[in-house]
Design a protein around this motif. Structure first.
Motif, PDB file in Angstrom:
ATOM      1  N   ASP A 112       0.616  -1.202  -0.038  1.00 31.19           N
ATOM      2  CA  ASP A 112       0.058  -0.022   0.122  1.00 31.19           C
ATOM      3  C   ASP A 112       0.982   1.244  -0.123  1.00 31.19           C
ATOM      4  N   ARG A 113       2.091   1.120   0.816  1.00 31.44           N
ATOM      5  CA  ARG A 113       2.767   2.158   0.833  1.00 31.44           C
ATOM      6  C   ARG A 113       3.475   2.601  -0.505  1.00 31.44           C
ATOM      7  N   ALA A 114       3.704   1.396  -1.284  1.00 31.46           N
ATOM      8  CA  ALA A 114       4.428   1.766  -2.609  1.00 31.46           C
ATOM      9  C   ALA A 114       3.427   2.281  -3.537  1.00 31.46           C
ATOM     10  N   VAL A 115       2.132   1.772  -3.386  1.00 34.41           N
ATOM     11  CA  VAL A 115       1.223   2.277  -4.416  1.00 34.41           C
ATOM     12  C   VAL A 115       0.865   3.753  -4.239  1.00 34.41           C
ATOM     13  N   PHE A 116       0.715   4.131  -2.674  1.00 31.49           N
ATOM     14  CA  PHE A 116       0.528   5.634  -2.463  1.00 31.49           C
ATOM     15  C   PHE A 116       1.703   6.421  -3.078  1.00 31.49           C
ATOM     16  N   ASP A 117       3.055   6.026  -2.739  1.00 30.37           N
ATOM     17  CA  ASP A 117       4.130   6.777  -3.422  1.00 30.37           C
ATOM     18  C   ASP A 117       3.974   6.920  -4.640  1.00 30.37           C
ATOM     19  N   LEU A 118       3.659   5.896  -5.407  1.00 30.27           N
ATOM     20  CA  LEU A 118       3.637   5.939  -6.812  1.00 30.27           C
ATOM     21  C   LEU A 118       2.651   7.041  -7.250  1.00 30.27           C
ATOM     22  N   SER A 119       1.461   6.734  -6.827  1.00 31.13           N
ATOM     23  CA  SER A 119       0.309   7.735  -7.385  1.00 31.13           C
ATOM     24  C   SER A 119       0.556   9.172  -6.945  1.00 31.13           C
ATOM     25  N   SER A 120       1.138   9.573  -5.784  1.00 32.85           N
ATOM     26  CA  SER A 120       1.546  10.796  -5.371  1.00 32.85           C
ATOM     27  C   SER A 120       2.638  11.370  -6.307  1.00 32.85           C
ATOM     28  N   ALA A 121       3.834  10.443  -6.858  1.00 29.67           N
ATOM     29  CA  ALA A 121       4.799  10.883  -7.518  1.00 29.67           C
ATOM     30  C   ALA A 121       4.417  11.083  -9.067  1.00 29.67           C
ATOM     31  N   LEU A 122       3.441  10.300  -9.350  1.00 23.96           N
ATOM     32  CA  LEU A 122       2.963  10.496 -10.887  1.00 23.96           C
ATOM     33  C   LEU A 122       2.164  11.808 -10.971  1.00 23.96           C
ATOM     34  N   GLY A 123       1.189  12.272  -9.931  1.00 20.07           N
ATOM     35  CA  GLY A 123       0.477  13.642  -9.861  1.00 20.07           C
ATOM     36  C   GLY A 123      -0.822  13.435 -10.628  1.00 20.07           C
ATOM     37  N   ARG A 124      -0.953  11.985 -10.947  1.00 15.40           N
ATOM     38  CA  ARG A 124      -2.280  11.898 -11.706  1.00 15.40           C
ATOM     39  C   ARG A 124      -2.883  10.540 -11.636  1.00 15.40           C
ATOM     40  N   MET A 125      -3.816  10.029 -11.980  1.00 13.70           N
ATOM     41  CA  MET A 125      -4.630   8.863 -11.877  1.00 13.70           C
ATOM     42  C   MET A 125      -4.232   7.901 -12.599  1.00 13.70           C
ATOM     43  N   PRO A 126      -3.335   7.179 -12.322  1.00 12.11           N
ATOM     44  CA  PRO A 126      -2.726   6.155 -13.319  1.00 12.11           C
ATOM     45  C   PRO A 126      -3.757   4.760 -13.744  1.00 12.11           C
ATOM     46  N   TRP A 127      -4.981   4.642 -13.070  1.00  2.00           N
ATOM     47  CA  TRP A 127      -5.659   4.089 -13.608  1.00  2.00           C
ATOM     48  C   TRP A 127      -6.690   4.346 -14.828  1.00  2.00           C
ATOM     49  N   GLU A 128      -6.576   5.624 -14.952  1.00  2.00           N
ATOM     50  CA  GLU A 128      -7.280   6.098 -16.306  1.00  2.00           C
ATOM     51  C   GLU A 128      -6.248   6.037 -17.564  1.00  2.00           C
ATOM     52  N   PHE A 129      -6.686   5.246 -18.367  1.00  2.00           N
ATOM     53  CA  PHE A 129      -6.181   4.880 -19.710  1.00  2.00           C
ATOM     54  C   PHE A 129      -6.558   5.945 -20.601  1.00  2.00           C
ATOM     55  N   ALA A 130      -5.380   5.930 -21.670  1.00  2.00           N
ATOM     56  CA  ALA A 130      -5.549   6.735 -22.953  1.00  2.00           C
ATOM     57  C   ALA A 130      -6.554   6.245 -23.888  1.00  2.00           C
ATOM     58  N   TRP A 131      -6.637   4.971 -23.836  1.00  2.00           N
ATOM     59  CA  TRP A 131      -7.695   4.089 -24.713  1.00  2.00           C
ATOM     60  C   TRP A 131      -8.492   3.214 -23.757  1.00  2.00           C
ATOM     61  N   PRO A 132      -9.206   3.337 -22.965  1.00  2.00           N
ATOM     62  CA  PRO A 132      -9.959   2.603 -22.175  1.00  2.00           C
ATOM     63  C   PRO A 132     -10.630   1.271 -22.649  1.00  2.00           C
ATOM     64  N   ALA A 133     -11.038   1.334 -23.817  1.00  2.00           N
ATOM     65  CA  ALA A 133     -11.804   0.022 -24.156  1.00  2.00           C
ATOM     66  C   ALA A 133     -10.426  -0.816 -24.647  1.00  2.00           C
ATOM     67  N   ALA A 134      -9.569  -0.477 -25.273  1.00  2.00           N
ATOM     68  CA  ALA A 134      -8.474  -1.259 -25.456  1.00  2.00           C
ATOM     69  C   ALA A 134      -7.641  -2.147 -24.269  1.00  2.00           C
ATOM     70  N   ALA A 135      -7.762  -1.188 -23.309  1.00  2.00           N
ATOM     71  CA  ALA A 135      -7.100  -1.601 -22.141  1.00  2.00           C
ATOM     72  C   ALA A 135      -7.938  -2.718 -21.233  1.00  2.00           C
ATOM     73  N   ASP A 136      -9.315  -2.860 -21.769  1.00  2.00           N
ATOM     74  CA  ASP A 136     -10.072  -3.682 -20.869  1.00  2.00           C
ATOM     75  C   ASP A 136      -9.449  -5.398 -21.298  1.00  2.00           C
TER      76      ASP A 136
END
Length: 269
Positions: A112-136
């Motif tokens: 959880d700490r690694a995920v929190f640090d990663l999300s904070s460092a990126l400064g964006r929501m990494p689970w949002e994909f440029a092409w969502p349908a293709a990521a499915d």
């Protein structure tokens, strides 16, 4: 896989900044046309930089024709992260056509700490994909859909945030214990200079605790840790129980006064 968290993250920026050496190690690229170029990307770079301990990097699968298709294992203490870099749209022609599948292995707190640090460092929501349908398609391979995947990310980030909040609360409780002990000790000691110094350090600990709370509100984990470290150092100086023995010289003998008020006299004559 037991005790493993698997998430996917959208890559936004990537470039030929790393290469694989003859021993399979990952190294910064020095320029030129060296073989084994790796497009590490912003997700993997932020993850590696965010780890608190020196990380061991092992290239499990080196890139071939597609320089963004690779697998990297990162170990830091009891945490292991396997990063699978995969194109998912556009035949690998666009940077945003890549994503990283992250497999976190270790205790839930470390994950959880690694995920929190990663999300904070990126400064964006990494689970949002440029092409969502293709990521499915890739999400389905993780037994996830877009909704459950976003939820898994958010819950891990929140647990990481809650862990830091508990660290702050623990330091706040220690502050109260030390302050109570200090005030009782000062009532018995007639030393104005000592009283002033210790109370000033206690105020500094309070200021650092406030900085830790503000850093947490900004999801800035390193700022929280630095502020808590300073607060802890101040409380050690303030706490009468953490005092080193005080040596007093009197009539040819050394009296060592401990924090428990025991008195040992060593005759020097």
């Amino acid at each position: 896989m037991p005790n493993t968290l698997r998430l996917a993250a959208q890559v936004v920026r990537a470039g030929p900044h790393h290469s694989v050496d003859a021993e399979g190690g990952l190294r910064p690229r020095r320029g030129g046309k060296a073989p084994g170029v790796v497009y590490l990307g912003d997700v993997a770079t932020a993850l590696i930089h965010g780890l608190q301990e020196a990380a061991t990097l092992t290239m499990v699968r080196t890139p071939k024709f597609d320089e963004q298709r690779w697998e990297l294992e990162v170990k830091a203490g009891d945490l292991t992260v396997r990063i699978h870099s995969r194109p998912y749209w556009g035949f690998g022609l666009l940077t945003k056509g890549y994503l990283n599948v992250l497999e976190f292995s270790g205790s839930e707190a470390l994950q959880d700490r690694a995920v929190f640090d990663l999300s904070s460092a990126l400064g964006r929501m990494p689970w949002e994909f440029a092409w969502p349908a293709a990521a499915d398609r890739i999400l389905r391979s993780l037994d996830l859909n877009r909704s459950s995947h976003a939820k898994a990310w958010k819950e891990a980030v929140q647990r990481g945030r809650d862990g830091l909040r508990e660290d702050i609360r623990a330091m706040e409780q220690r502050r109260e214990t030390v302050a109570k002990r200090l005030h009782e000790w000062l009532d018995e000691v007639d030393d104005e200079s000592t009283s002033t110094v210790r109370q000033h350090r206690l105020m500094e600990a309070d200021e650092d605790l406030e900085r830790a709370r503000k850093a947490l509100n900004e999801d800035h984990a390193p700022g929280v840790e630095r502020a808590l470290a300073r607060a802890e150092a101040a409380l050690i100086e303030v706490d009468p129980l953490d005092d080193a023995p005080i040596a007093l010289v009197h009539e040819g003998a050394v009296a060592v006064l401990s924090t428990e008020d025991d008195l040992d006299v060593v005759d020097l004559t």
